[in-house]
Scaffold this motif. Structure first.
Motif, short mmCIF file in Angstrom:
data_model
loop_
_atom_site.label_atom_id
_atom_site.label_comp_id
_atom_site.label_asym_id
_atom_site.label_seq_id
_atom_site.Cartn_x
_atom_site.Cartn_y
_atom_site.Cartn_z
N GLN A 45 1.25 -0.86 -0.02
CA GLN A 45 0.40 -0.06 -0.21
C GLN A 45 1.41 0.93 -0.08
O GLN A 45 0.59 2.30 0.27
CB GLN A 45 -0.98 -0.39 1.28
N GLU A 46 2.11 1.16 -0.05
CA GLU A 46 3.00 2.44 -0.14
C GLU A 46 2.93 2.49 -1.93
O GLU A 46 4.04 2.93 -2.68
CB GLU A 46 4.46 2.21 -0.12
N GLN A 47 1.91 3.36 -1.77
CA GLN A 47 1.67 3.62 -2.89
C GLN A 47 2.28 5.38 -2.98
O GLN A 47 1.43 6.56 -4.45
CB GLN A 47 -0.05 4.03 -3.91
N GLY A 48 2.85 6.40 -2.32
CA GLY A 48 3.14 7.40 -2.48
C GLY A 48 2.01 8.41 -1.76
O GLY A 48 1.86 9.33 -2.50
N SER A 49 1.17 7.88 -1.13
CA SER A 49 -0.05 8.78 -0.29
C SER A 49 -0.08 9.27 0.74
O SER A 49 1.11 8.59 1.39
CB SER A 49 -1.09 7.23 -0.45
N SER A 50 -0.66 10.00 0.97
CA SER A 50 -0.62 10.83 2.79
C SER A 50 -1.73 11.12 2.78
O SER A 50 -2.78 12.30 2.28
CB SER A 50 0.70 12.16 2.81
N ILE A 51 -2.31 11.07 4.18
CA ILE A 51 -3.43 11.21 4.28
C ILE A 51 -3.64 13.10 4.73
O ILE A 51 -4.41 13.54 4.44
CB ILE A 51 -4.32 10.91 5.70
N ASN A 52 -2.51 13.87 4.70
CA ASN A 52 -2.59 14.72 5.23
C ASN A 52 -1.55 15.41 4.04
O ASN A 52 -0.65 16.73 3.01
CB ASN A 52 -1.51 15.02 6.36
N PHE A 53 -1.78 15.55 2.73
CA PHE A 53 -1.95 15.21 0.95
C PHE A 53 -2.42 16.92 1.72
O PHE A 53 -3.59 17.34 1.79
CB PHE A 53 -2.54 14.97 0.21
N ASP A 54 -1.71 17.90 0.35
CA ASP A 54 -1.92 19.49 0.48
C ASP A 54 -2.61 19.44 -0.89
O ASP A 54 -1.73 19.74 -2.68
CB ASP A 54 -0.70 20.34 0.28
N TYR A 55 -3.34 20.07 -1.63
CA TYR A 55 -4.49 20.34 -2.89
C TYR A 55 -4.36 21.87 -3.38
O TYR A 55 -4.76 22.41 -3.94
CB TYR A 55 -5.07 19.66 -3.36
N CYS A 225 -15.62 23.93 5.42
CA CYS A 225 -14.02 23.14 6.33
C CYS A 225 -13.49 22.21 5.47
O CYS A 225 -14.30 21.54 4.88
CB CYS A 225 -14.96 22.38 7.73
N THR A 226 -12.04 21.51 5.70
CA THR A 226 -11.91 21.08 4.94
C THR A 226 -12.30 19.28 5.78
O THR A 226 -11.74 19.04 6.48
CB THR A 226 -10.41 21.20 4.56
N ILE A 227 -12.25 18.69 4.43
CA ILE A 227 -12.06 17.05 4.56
C ILE A 227 -11.00 16.38 4.36
O ILE A 227 -11.40 16.71 2.77
CB ILE A 227 -13.01 16.06 5.43
N LYS A 228 -9.76 16.01 4.52
CA LYS A 228 -9.17 15.21 3.68
C LYS A 228 -8.95 13.29 3.59
O LYS A 228 -8.78 13.24 4.70
CB LYS A 228 -8.25 15.53 3.70
N PHE A 229 -9.81 12.93 2.59
CA PHE A 229 -10.48 11.24 2.94
C PHE A 229 -9.47 10.89 2.14
O PHE A 229 -8.71 11.24 0.59
CB PHE A 229 -12.02 11.44 3.18
#
Length: 293
Positions: A45-55, A225-229
């Motif tokens: 599952q190490e697909q370069g993803s992070s729950i704290n991604f910034d967009y 408000c922001t939800i990063k899912f």
């Protein structure tokens, strides 16, 4: 022949005992793999993803304060704040849970401000930046935790009141400077001075526009408000039998690894014990023949 027969019986007994221990360890490891859920070795599952991604998108909200006397609101924007929830879940029913997520956002009239998909079937990752109304933020965070198996969650609230006030004050100051420079345009002067004045006015106008965009993010009409899912696929979509075989493979590798380690330690201890016993008997026998004991 009798000695050969005795050795043969010992080998058979040892083989049966070893096979029994090996089978026991294998079954225990297989049961454990089902008890703890998806194996990390089954799907990387190490697909370069992070729950704290910034967009890039910033969402701000306002909170009213009340005086202790008459409970009347002091100001509709007395506090500006940013509230961000980062939620990560994993699921083997990726498509179904993605639809469930989108339906949830639609029901609360939220906005999907950012979306990124990556990975192939069995190893997919979906990242969504969701803007929701402040009064629905807590309920949406609770609801989104029911999607898949929750992996991690964090909620942060940051006070942005001072930042908002500083931007407002800076814009007012620039507008006053612009008004003063515009007053100079009507006066006579050298061409170079007029060109320099015009450039300075345009530069100030650009800064005012940039600040206007930032202030627009604080506008009550755009309050979110922001939800990063982050939704990660566990890879069980390949089918129950395939998953069972993969778990068996992992359990077998684990059993061989630790079974051989156990066998080595057991053999080492047995040989060491036998050598100790052998030399101990020899020493005692020698001491008896010498009359020491």
């Amino acid at each position: 022949m009798e000695q050969f027969s005795g050795v043969s019986k010992f080998v058979k007994k040892f083989s049966l005992v070893f096979a029994g221990i090996f089978l026991f360890l294998f079954i225990v490891r297989l049961i454990y793999s089902y008890a703890v859920g998806p194996e990390t070795n089954i799907v990387n599952q190490e697909q370069g993803s992070s729950i704290n991604f910034d967009y890039g998108r910033k969402n701000y909200a306002s909170e009213k304060f009340y005086t202790p006397q008459d409970k009347a609101p002091i100001s509709a924007s007395s506090q500006k704040y940013e509230k961000v929830a980062a939620v990560s879940s994993k699921t083997s029913e990726f498509d179904e849970n993605e639809k469930k997520t989108r339906k949830m956002v639609e029901d609360v009239k939220g906005v999907i401000q950012y979306e990124q998909r990556s990975g192939l079937p069995g190893k997919r990752t979906l990242q969504l930046g969701i803007g929701v109304n402040p009064d629905k933020f807590d309920s949406v965070v609770e609801s989104i935790q029911t999607i898949g198996v929750i992996d991690s969650i964090s909620v942060n609230k940051t006070d942005k009141t001072n930042e908002y006030k500083n931007i407002t004050a800076t814009r007012i100051s620039l507008e006053k400077s612009k008004a003063g420079l515009l007053g100079l345009k009507g006066k006579n002067g050298k061409i170079e001075e007029l060109i320099s004045l015009e450039k300075e006015i345009l530069e100030i106008e650009g800064k005012i526009q940039d600040l206007g965009v930032k202030l627009g993010e604080f506008d009550q009409e755009n309050e979110f408000c922001t939800i990063k899912f982050t939704l990660k696929e566990t890879g069980a979509v390949s089918g129950g039998f395939i998953t069972f075989l993969k778990k068996c493979k992992i359990s077998l590798e684990w059993t061989i690894k630790y079974g051989l380690l156990f066998s080595f330690l057991y053999t080492f201890a047995a040989v060491g014990g036998w050598i100790t016993w052998f030399f101990g008997v020899k020493i005692l026998s020698y001491l008896r023949t010498k009359g020491i004991l």
